[in-house]
Scaffold this active site. Structure first.
Site, short mmCIF file in Angstrom:
data_model
loop_
_atom_site.label_atom_id
_atom_site.label_comp_id
_atom_site.label_asym_id
_atom_site.label_seq_id
_atom_site.Cartn_x
_atom_site.Cartn_y
_atom_site.Cartn_z
N ARG A 185 -0.51 -0.36 -6.67
CA ARG A 185 -1.36 -0.74 -5.54
C ARG A 185 -0.63 -1.62 -4.53
O ARG A 185 -1.18 -1.97 -3.49
CB ARG A 185 -2.63 -1.42 -6.05
CG ARG A 185 -2.42 -2.60 -6.97
CD ARG A 185 -3.72 -3.00 -7.65
NE ARG A 185 -3.55 -4.03 -8.67
CZ ARG A 185 -3.22 -3.78 -9.94
NH1 ARG A 185 -3.00 -2.54 -10.33
NH2 ARG A 185 -3.11 -4.77 -10.81
N HIS A 223 -25.80 -0.12 11.48
CA HIS A 223 -26.96 0.77 11.38
C HIS A 223 -27.13 1.31 9.96
O HIS A 223 -27.82 2.31 9.76
CB HIS A 223 -26.80 1.92 12.38
CG HIS A 223 -26.78 1.46 13.80
ND1 HIS A 223 -27.91 1.35 14.57
CD2 HIS A 223 -25.75 1.03 14.58
CE1 HIS A 223 -27.59 0.90 15.78
NE2 HIS A 223 -26.28 0.69 15.80
N GLU A 275 -4.02 13.64 -13.09
CA GLU A 275 -4.60 14.17 -11.87
C GLU A 275 -3.52 14.67 -10.90
O GLU A 275 -3.62 15.77 -10.32
CB GLU A 275 -5.45 13.10 -11.16
CG GLU A 275 -6.63 12.60 -11.99
CD GLU A 275 -6.30 11.35 -12.79
OE1 GLU A 275 -7.24 10.59 -13.08
OE2 GLU A 275 -5.11 11.15 -13.14
N LYS A 318 5.05 7.86 -10.50
CA LYS A 318 6.20 7.15 -11.08
C LYS A 318 6.65 7.83 -12.37
O LYS A 318 7.83 8.09 -12.58
CB LYS A 318 5.82 5.69 -11.34
CG LYS A 318 6.99 4.86 -11.87
CD LYS A 318 6.56 3.44 -12.22
CE LYS A 318 6.25 2.60 -11.03
NZ LYS A 318 6.00 1.19 -11.37
N LYS A 352 -9.03 7.25 -19.59
CA LYS A 352 -8.03 8.32 -19.61
C LYS A 352 -7.79 8.80 -21.05
O LYS A 352 -7.66 10.01 -21.31
CB LYS A 352 -6.71 7.83 -19.01
CG LYS A 352 -6.74 7.60 -17.51
CD LYS A 352 -5.35 7.18 -17.05
CE LYS A 352 -5.29 6.98 -15.55
NZ LYS A 352 -3.95 6.60 -15.09
#
Length: 549
Positions: free
Chosen positions: A272, A388, A216, A210, A515
């Site tokens: 999100r 499992h 990153e 945005k 950050k």
């Protein structure tokens, strides 16, 4: 006006629920079913083909009545109306929360600060449709005249997890000739391994940020651009191979991306919750815009169910309230998401962010420390692999973990009787978790196979207490429409819980501190000088790293 600021623990419903819990905590699930053989009919709901069975929970009619009263005491109905009408309910950031507008297939007016947002939403959707058409028709060509065959989405968090989950979940719907890749981690391995698989002349990079400043994402994007220029691409070809999803037009232009290749979204779209915005461009380009529209239709269907249904028949409300019942009264701190469909293998990771970033808060809407538990720890893996791995703890461990089991009635890959075997495990696990295994059953199963002495020894280890709660969600199939419904179901469940816990669910200040400190540390790593500016542990780790590298 924002949301009401009501502490749930101060409501009369909360006090009644505490009393109700104390009076009923000893009742087992098996006893509840013995007393009421109609529990499935009473405690299940079906919404447009999606069936949710919540009968294997520690609830009865009175429990739900009290939980619904708690929702009313906390003014959930008012909060719901404010979200759908575009009021500024994300108060710490001064924003509306309108992911529902992105898939508003009714096209009814939804206003932010007096302006209807739907024309802008529809304009971006139209631009996305046109983009997909050019990619799939072969009209969008790379610098060598080749059609695009590989899409690389570069983003992180909400610009990665949802889109990646949907692309993985809808793999049978991928457009022929298109392969999709995701790069999120700033670890160079993530990008390097992706670049080994692609041809720069046939690849389109989608840079999703945005602000177009996310560390990153922009580190990966700049490295991808450098790789492109070093492997046959030219600066003037960048507009053919890079598009942006952003609101920062100057930064996008500076990167070399054409203005026409920037897809916008708005500050009222939380990361999100953004996969139905232009962040879903990679999804639309992978599965086709017609299937992306079906995904939006599924989301809208669940949005409308949540908006219009009474609390008593409202699936996101009921699942949210049951989660509160366990988190705040039983003290169960985690919940597991267990999809019995391999295509849904990224669904738990997606909801982990959606839930834990939204409701992982300890300050209430009045700025005070909360006195009650808020967001649970969310985790999970697909069945039957999980059986499992960690089901041993779920069945016999000391921690009670409420579980959501999710499965499709139809497989996208009907090979032999694989799906029947898969679903037999899906049904069996929830029954086993509820019923357990008694000493009598264990002794009977061992008779004639072991000596009496051996049986006496083994019995304690082979008994299961049972009484573990579960929800079961059955979809007709994992297709765009029903996946959209499933996503929106959990989005609204998270909203319900955040409202009742009296926290802000649509900010994430806890993400920022690390950050900030990382930006301070980064220049300290550029030389071999000893670092002394932090605590002794951090200093020691940084200096050890410098000696090791």
């Amino acid at each position: 006006m924002g949301l009401a600021k009501i502490s749930p623990v101060e409501t009369n419903a909360w006090r009644e629920l505490k009393k109700h819990f104390q009076e009923n905590a000893a009742r087992t699930l098996k006893e509840r079913f013995d007393e009421d053989p109609d529990r499935f009919e009473k405690f299940s709901l079906k919404v447009r083909g999606l069936l949710a069975d919540f009968s294997k929970n520690h609830i009865d009619g009175e429990t739900l009545d009290l939980l619904i009263q708690l929702a009313k005491d906390c003014e959930l109905d008012d909060a719901r109306a404010k979200m759908f009408s575009g009021e500024l309910i994300n108060e710490t950031e001064g924003r509306s929360v309108l992911h529902v507008a992105l898939r508003n297939k009714s096209n009814r007016e939804i206003e932010v600060k007096g302006k209807n947002v739907m024309p802008n939403v529809n304009e971006v959707l139209s631009k996305m449709k046109d983009f997909c058409s050019k990619i799939h028709s072969g009209n969008w060509k790379g610098y060598s005249g080749n059609k695009i065959t590989d899409l690389v989405n570069i983003g992180i968090g909400g610009s990665d997890l949802g889109a990646k989950m949907i692309c993985e979940s809808l793999k049978p719907f991928w457009k022929e000739g298109i392969c999709v890749h995701f790069v999120s981690n700033v670890d160079g391995t993530d990008l390097s391994e992706t670049l080994k698989k692609i041809d720069p002349s046939k690849t389109l990079f989608i840079v999703a940020s945005k602000s177009f400043t996310t560390q990153e994402t922009m580190t990966n994007a700049r490295s991808a651009r450098e790789w492109f220029l070093q492997n046959g691409g030219a600066a003037e070809s960048i507009p053919l191979h890079f598009v942006a999803i952003s609101t920062n037009a100057p930064a996008v232009k500076e990167f070399g991306i054409a203005a026409d290749n920037m897809f916008v979204f708005w500050d009222w779209v939380g990361g999100r919750y953004s996969v139905s915005s232009a962040i879903g461009l990679v999804v639309a380009a992978t599965i086709g815009f017609e299937n992306f529209e079906k995904l939006l239709e599924g989301m809208h269907t669940m949005d409308e169910h949540f908006r219009e249904s009474s609390f008593e028949s409202n699936l996101p409300v009921i699942l949210g309230l049951i989660g509160i019942w366990y988190n705040n009264f039983y003290g169960f701190e985690t919940e597991a998401l267990l999809p019995y469909d391999e295509y849904l293998h990224r669904f738990p990771a997606y909801l982990q962010q959606a839930n834990m970033e939204s409701n992982g808060k300890s300050i209430d809407r009045s700025g005070r420390k909360v006195t009650h538990q808020t967001g649970p720890i969310v985790w999970g893996e697909p069945g039957t692999n999980g059986q499992h791995a960690f089901y041993q703890l779920i069945h016999q461990g000391t921690k009670i973990i409420p579980c959501d089991f999710i499965a499709p009635a139809k497989s996208q890959n009907p090979i032999g009787n694989h799906h029947e075997i898969l679903l037999s495990n899906f049904f069996a696990q929830t029954e086993a978790l509820m019923m357990g295994r008694s000493e009598e059953e264990v002794r009977k199963s061992l008779q004639g196979k072991k000596t009496d002495q051996e049986i006496d020894f083994l019995v304690p280890f082979l008994c299961f207490e049972g009484n573990r709660p579960t929800n079961s969600i059955l979809l007709p199939e994992v297709d765009p429409f029903h996946l959209g419904m499933l996503i929106a179901l959990y989005e609204h469940k998270i909203f319900v819980q955040g409202v009742i816990w009296n926290i802000f669910s649509f900010d994430q200040p806890g993400v920022q501190l690390g950050k900030i400190l990382a930006k301070k540390i980064l220049p300290e790593l550029s030389d071999s000088l000893e670092v002394t500016s932090h605590d002794t542990s951090t200093n020691g780790l940084i200096n050890a790293y410098k000696r090791m590298r």
